[in-house]
Design a protein around this motif. Structure first.
Motif, PDB file in Angstrom:
ATOM      1  N   VAL A  84       0.840  -1.204   0.000  1.00 50.93           N
ATOM      2  CA  VAL A  84       0.000   0.000   0.000  1.00 50.93           C
ATOM      3  C   VAL A  84       0.874   1.252   0.000  1.00 50.93           C
ATOM      4  O   VAL A  84       0.621   2.210  -0.756  1.00 50.93           O
ATOM      5  N   ASN A 125       2.555   1.632  -3.504  1.00 52.21           N
ATOM      6  CA  ASN A 125       1.585   1.969  -4.540  1.00 52.21           C
ATOM      7  C   ASN A 125       1.120   3.419  -4.415  1.00 52.21           C
ATOM      8  O   ASN A 125       1.068   4.158  -5.405  1.00 52.21           O
ATOM      9  N   ASN A 126       0.789   3.841  -3.195  1.00 49.75           N
ATOM     10  CA  ASN A 126       0.303   5.210  -2.996  1.00 49.75           C
ATOM     11  C   ASN A 126       1.397   6.235  -3.269  1.00 49.75           C
ATOM     12  O   ASN A 126       1.132   7.324  -3.800  1.00 49.75           O
ATOM     13  N   LEU A 179      -6.783  -1.908  -2.815  1.00 48.49           N
ATOM     14  CA  LEU A 179      -6.393  -0.936  -3.841  1.00 48.49           C
ATOM     15  C   LEU A 179      -6.870  -1.313  -5.238  1.00 48.49           C
ATOM     16  O   LEU A 179      -6.551  -0.608  -6.191  1.00 48.49           O
TER      17      LEU A 179
END
Length: 351
Positions: free
Chosen positions: A273, A276-277, A314
């Motif tokens: 996470v 990716n963010n 996600l």
């Protein structure tokens, strides 16, 4: 935000005692496998009269006879432990007659009518369930949970530092997106996408992951190594095994290697996470080059569960190769383990 409640180790049994009241109607979806890990949660939940059991029997064309014997032994144990309860065994063909991978599609089709039976909770036991079956089934249960009046979806998994079963997977040699986990890949919207590939490194998985890399052709690769791990040197040994693809074929900057806890799926999830963010923010000024993160689970089941959580949170695509069979050099079925699994997890994502 996709918050989730987790329990590990002895906390799992304590949660069941506090949570499973008489007014709850619970379905456990598990697998009849050759690994005796498939026995733990069904036997643990057998003390509660309001739990029903659906066991998926994954049918593959090539499985060593000793592994079939182990599965038969495990079935006898389950039938005895759950005598008088609502128990059903359903076969799920993993490969169609034309060799197409149909694991996830057929598994969710088998589970669908059960999920419409008015259960308050559906627990999916990933302990010995293949990824191609477990991931789509749990996603189906999770999406049902988000509907008004839907059953709560729980994910269970048990693991051991050292397996008692010696089984070698035979890959399909055909990388593809997992059923229900393609997102918007292969669409016009992502023709110019900058793809980040996050593979989970595992022993004897070099050839399979190299095929996935050639199919995906990512611009960046950040492999996941297990650390901490039961064997402190496991990460180093995997780096040595994957030295050629990491340094040459995949062109990995060693600073981009992800270290995630071998027995903590939340660590794997949160690492993905965060990466990716961060990429989405970095690429926000260049909308013509949308960033995409693709996952490839290939290692321990508990680490794979972390990838599942990240993919659900996600909407990430997952590319993998299905196992079409298992070989083994064992001469006899090993005795059932007396000691409980080394790792236990209960994960309850909030709708």
């Amino acid at each position: 935000m996709f918050p989730y409640i987790t329990h590990k180790g002895d906390q799992c049994e304590a949660f069941f005692r506090d949570y499973i009241s008489a007014d709850r109607k619970i379905l456990l979806i598990a697998t009849l496998g050759f690994n005796d890990l498939c026995l733990f949660f069904p036997r643990l939940l057998s003390q509660y009269p309001n739990v029903d059991y659906l066991f998926l029997v994954e049918e593959r064309p090539e499985v060593a006879e000793v592994l079939r014997q182990a599965a038969d032994r495990n079935r006898s144990v389950l039938v005895s432990a759950l005598a008088g309860r609502k128990v059903q065994f359903e076969s799920v063909a993993i490969v169609a007659d034309d060799t197409a991978n149909v694991a996830g599609r057929r598994a969710t089709r088998v589970c669908a009518p059960w999920l419409a039976n008015g259960y308050t909770d559906v627990m999916v036991d990933a302990s010995s369930m293949s990824r191609g079956v477990c991931f789509p089934v749990f996603k189906h249960a999770y999406l049902c949970a988000r509907r008004t009046g839907g059953a709560h979806a729980h994910l269970l998994t048990a693991g051991r530092a050292t397996s008692t079963i010696n089984a070698v997977s035979m890959s399909s040699d055909a990388p593809q997106y997992m059923h229900g986990f393609q997102s918007d890949m292969d669409t016009d919207e992502v023709q110019r996408a900058v793809k980040l590939w996050i593979p989970q490194l595992s022993e004897r998985a070099v050839v399979s992951l190299e095929r996935i890399h050639r199919e995906l052709m990512p611009e960046e690769t950040c492999p996941i190594l297990p650390f901490p791990a039961a064997n402190p040197r496991r990460g180093d040994l995997l780096l040595r095994e994957f030295e050629e693809p990491i340094l040459n074929d995949w062109d990995v900057n060693l600073k981009d290697v992800i270290y995630a806890h071998e027995s903590d799926p939340t660590d794997v999830c949160e690492s993905i996470v965060r990466i990716n963010n961060g990429r989405r923010e970095a690429f926000s000024a260049s909308p013509e080059f949308p960033p995409r993160t693709v996952l490839s689970p290939a290692g321990s089941r508990i680490g794979s569960v972390g990838m599942l959580l990240a993919a659900l949170r996600l909407d990430l695509p997952i590319m993998y190769e299905e196992s079409i069979g298992y070989n083994s050099d064992m001469l006899a079925v090993p005795a059932l383990q007396v000691l409980p699994p080394d790792y236990l997890w209960h994960i309850w994502p909030s709708p």
